[in-house]
Design an enzyme around this catalytic site. Structure first.
Site, mmCIF file in Angstrom:
data_model
loop_
_atom_site.group_PDB
_atom_site.id
_atom_site.type_symbol
_atom_site.label_atom_id
_atom_site.label_comp_id
_atom_site.label_asym_id
_atom_site.label_seq_id
_atom_site.Cartn_x
_atom_site.Cartn_y
_atom_site.Cartn_z
ATOM 1 N N GLY A 226 -6.311 -5.101 -9.691
ATOM 2 C CA GLY A 226 -5.553 -6.146 -8.814
ATOM 3 C C GLY A 226 -5.319 -7.416 -9.331
ATOM 4 N N GLU A 245 -7.029 -6.210 -2.006
ATOM 5 C CA GLU A 245 -8.292 -6.068 -1.912
ATOM 6 C C GLU A 245 -9.059 -5.678 -3.137
ATOM 7 O OE1 GLU A 245 -11.275 -2.761 0.081
ATOM 8 O OE2 GLU A 245 -9.697 -3.535 1.448
ATOM 9 N N CYS A 282 -15.530 0.459 0.038
ATOM 10 C CA CYS A 282 -15.521 -0.959 -0.274
ATOM 11 C C CYS A 282 -16.574 -1.819 0.456
ATOM 12 C CB CYS A 282 -14.084 -1.384 0.008
ATOM 13 S SG CYS A 282 -13.389 -1.013 1.723
ATOM 14 N N GLU A 375 -20.049 -5.603 -8.545
ATOM 15 C CA GLU A 375 -20.022 -4.291 -7.682
ATOM 16 C C GLU A 375 -20.024 -3.151 -8.687
ATOM 17 O OE1 GLU A 375 -16.961 -1.948 -4.659
ATOM 18 O OE2 GLU A 375 -16.290 -3.671 -6.151
#
Length: 509
Positions: A226, A245, A282, A375
């Site tokens: 992204g 996102e 997510c 993450e």
């Protein structure tokens, strides 16, 4: 750009199923974008595009069995989950059709001249217009709701913007089928099929965001991918909005009083949330702050029991499986990080859920433990045990932006006693959605929903879920001193379309 074959792959076996298409060349991307650009005028009539959205929903439902079968073969998400996700996708399309019909999204504001004001006000009329062609980058983990017919596409079409979708390589066959359904729905209303374009391939995605006729982009995926596209969008001769996102830890804070009151229920609930969909959401809770005392021990025991009883599962593709196994191993090797239930490889094609524990003080300063604040996609979470409130505040101050933040409080704290309100205030700057005594997995498609957050959760302040997602694909225009006969019909005094508007300072519904 060489054209390579695009294969449908079964994640349960890792084997190729069928060749679906070939990667789009630069020339094919250009042709697809130009076809979408030429279809803009066909979306000008709000009644036509709302009818198009409803027909798309109807036809997706009619093709449900084949679509779900193809989706399951490419994602291993299972018919129950996929059937529900397709229903959500159709609901989104119809919800945006309702928004188009209502017309409030146009934000019509009319001010008549007022010579007595200081300074004097001329005749001003303002509303919003569509940006143009929108590039949509599909997500891996939601093959319906964040893909070809997902929220980005539905909201862009509702705004009056054609779309070109970059298909995700994890579900190319499904992407082709859904695109065909949308095109059939378009042509049924006299809209050119090119209003929904589809391209495959990594290089095609790069070409797409750089194309001069693309006016905005929506992306759901990794921080690395992204950010590369976001930078490319900003580096264009004419930069464009990029609504991405990228990633989220979704922190959960459990107060000492909450743990004392219901440690076992919280542990069981956490296990269900972090393993839901094999941890491929997510909004999965990726880091949990639990007290270090006896109540926290009970919570960890409950979590251990529940996660131990959870079966291994298949991730969306083998690349994600390899990254998950490597990621949890690297985290588990950090000194004083424990694994009450060890996450990692299951069988040859599956992964086993698990979680790690660490003292929260290890996260209070920059260093090797920062890896635990990144993450890790899959069924794993980190439980950070804090000794006191100051230690908790210190770690919270280091967290990046998130889609969600959650606090579990006791019944007394929920009534305003203790630090419940203070923790809520500390979490609000960290996320776009803040929860109390719940779990972040599950994003309701509702007018008040906000699915976004501070970077790196998203690259803008907008939402990708809910009715206000349409705002990403529009821009305001004000007309000054324009004769009534030359004004767009939406801005004329008579309001022949019956639009909600603000007329000389007064709200008219």
């Amino acid at each position: 750009m060489a054209a390579a074959p695009v294969w449908s792959v079964d994640p349960r076996t890792g084997k190729q199923r069928e060749q679906v298409a070939v990667e789009a060349t630069a020339q094919e991307v250009d042709a697809t974008v130009r076809a979408a650009h030429e279809a803009r005028a066909s979306l000008a009539d709000r009644a036509v595009r709302s009818a198009f959205l409803r027909t798309a929903a109807d036809q997706l439902e009619a093709a449900k069995d084949g679509l779900v079968e193809t989706a399951d073969a490419e994602t291993a998400l299972g018919p129950v989950r996929l059937t529900g996700e397709l229903a959500r996708t159709c609901y989104q399309l119809r919800a945006f059709a309702d928004i188009v019909d209502e017309g409030a999204f146009l934000d019509v504001i009319i001010n008549h001249p007022d010579a007595t004001a200081t300074p004097p006000i001329p005749d001003l009329r303002r509303y919003k217009v569509p940006l143009g062609v929108v590039a949509v980058y599909s997500a891996s983990n939601f093959p319906f709701a964040f893909s070809v017919a997902g929220g980005d596409t539905a909201s862009a079409l509702a705004a009056g913007c054609p779309v070109v979708v970059k298909a995700h390589p994890d579900h190319p066959a499904l992407s082709e089928l859904v695109a065909k359904v949308l095109r059939r729905a378009a042509t049924a209303h006299g809209i050119p099929a090119g209003v929904v374009g589809l391209v495959h391939g990594f290089e095609a995605g790069v070409e797409l965001v750089k194309h001069p006729l693309v006016s905005a982009a929506g992306f759901t995926g990794s921080v690395r991918g992204g950010r590369a596209l976001f930078d490319a969008a900003a580096a264009r001769p004419t930069p464009i909005p990029f609504h991405g996102e990228l990633g989220s830890l979704n922190p959960v804070v459990i107060t000492e009083a909450a743990a004392a009151e219901r440690a076992e229920a919280i542990g069981t609930g956490l296990a269900g949330s972090m393993t839901l969909g094999v941890g491929q959401f997510c909004v999965k809770p990726g880091i949990v702050f639990a007290p270090a005392g006896a109540a926290g021990d009970r919570l960890v025991k409950s979590l251990t029991d529940a996660v131990s009883d959870t079966d291994a599962g298949v991730l969306l593709d083998h690349r994600m499986r390899d990254n998950f196994i490597a990621g949890v191993a690297e985290r588990a090797e950090l000194p004083e990080v424990e694994s009450p239930v060890t996450p990692g490889a299951g069988s040859q094609h599956t992964v086993s859920p698990g979680f790690l524990t660490v003292a929260a003080e290890k996260l209070a300063a920059e260093g090797a433990y920062d890896l635990l604040l990144e993450e890790c996609f899959g069924p794993v979470t980190v439980v950070a045990r804090y000794e006191d409130e100051s230690e908790l505040r210190g770690v919270l101050s280091r967290l990046p932006g998130n889609l969600t933040a959650t606090v579990h409080v006791s019944s007394e704290e929920a009534d305003g006693e203790g630090r419940g309100a203070e923790i809520l205030a500390e979490l609000t700057p960290l996320a776009g959605r803040v929860l109390v005594n719940g779990w972040p997995t599950g994003v309701a498609v509702a007018p008040a929903q906000h699915h976004g957050g501070p970077y790196p959760a998203t690259t803008s302040t907008s939402t990708s879920v809910g009715g206000t997602a349409i705002e990403r694909w529009m821009r305001p225009v004000a007309y000054q001193g324009v004769p009534e006969a030359l004004l767009p019909v939406e801005l004329r005094d008579e309001n022949a379309l019956g639009l909600p508007r603000r007329f000389n300072g007064r709200l008219e519904r």
